[in-house]
Design a protein around this motif. Structure first.
Motif, mmCIF file in Angstrom:
data_model
loop_
_atom_site.group_PDB
_atom_site.id
_atom_site.type_symbol
_atom_site.label_atom_id
_atom_site.label_comp_id
_atom_site.label_asym_id
_atom_site.label_seq_id
_atom_site.Cartn_x
_atom_site.Cartn_y
_atom_site.Cartn_z
ATOM 1 N N LYS A 167 0.621 -1.258 0.072
ATOM 2 C CA LYS A 167 0.134 0.056 0.190
ATOM 3 C C LYS A 167 1.032 1.142 -0.117
ATOM 4 N N GLY A 168 0.630 2.061 -0.767
ATOM 5 C CA GLY A 168 1.423 3.455 -0.985
ATOM 6 C C GLY A 168 2.457 3.229 -1.875
ATOM 7 N N ILE A 169 2.632 2.173 -2.317
ATOM 8 C CA ILE A 169 4.047 1.786 -3.205
ATOM 9 C C ILE A 169 3.461 1.339 -4.501
ATOM 10 N N GLU A 170 2.720 0.238 -4.347
ATOM 11 C CA GLU A 170 2.171 -0.515 -5.649
ATOM 12 C C GLU A 170 0.733 -0.098 -5.973
ATOM 13 N N PHE A 171 0.091 0.255 -4.746
ATOM 14 C CA PHE A 171 -1.510 0.398 -4.942
ATOM 15 C C PHE A 171 -1.901 1.537 -3.871
#
Length: 171
Positions: A167-171
């Motif tokens: 979360k926050g990097i890929e989505f």
């Protein structure tokens, strides 16, 4: 009047949607109005929260809860076609300075609508609207239409080591 261009971010590497979101933020901070239409996406991606921080960005998703991994269902096709119709109206309206057609190439790859339909809405847009198209497998017709094409090429990725999307990097 300033000329508008069509950008394509494609390839098998990470960063296509991320690049389009970055440019959307830049445009919004410059006072431009941005519309992001996400094809085949229906999950709660972090970028959906942009609207809580930047009032001149609008985001709509035209997919179901999960990304398509097998043959698309009737629901997938219906959602994509509805999204294409919304994007057609958005592109013609002249209300937005930048329109992102996120994962349009994936929608085309899965034949959720035709390449001709996609090209028609892009070519018939208001002259002032800049367009970004993202997704792997950009068809040659979309590449030919574009003014700028960037290919994200995977050299190395931690997914291959079993790292899940974060979360926050890929989505």
């Amino acid at each position: 009047m300033e000329k508008s261009y069509v950008h394509v971010y494609t390839g098998n590497g990470k960063g296509k949607t991320t690049a389009s979101i970055g440019l959307s933020i830049r445009a919004a901070l410059a006072g431009k109005k941005v519309f992001i239409g996400q094809f085949v996406k229906g999950m709660e991606y972090s970028e959906l929260k942009l609207v809580d921080y930047l009032s001149n960005i609008e985001i709509q998703q035209f997919g179901r809860d999960c990304f398509i991994y097998n043959d698309p269902t009737e629901e997938d096709i219906e959602a994509a076609k509805k999204g294409l119709e919304i994007c057609k109206k958005v592109l013609e309206s002249g209300k937005y300075d930048l329109v992102v057609l996120d994962e349009l190439n994936i929608a085309l790859y899965y034949k959720l609508f035709s390449i001709e339909e996609a090209i028609e809405i892009i070519e018939n847009r208001d002259d002032s609207v800049e367009v970004i198209i993202t997704g792997r497998y950009a068809p040659k017709e979309i590449i030919a239409l574009a003014d700028l094409v960037t290919e994200m090429k995977e050299i190395k990725h931690y997914y291959t080591e079993g790292v899940e999307a974060r979360k926050g990097i890929e989505f």
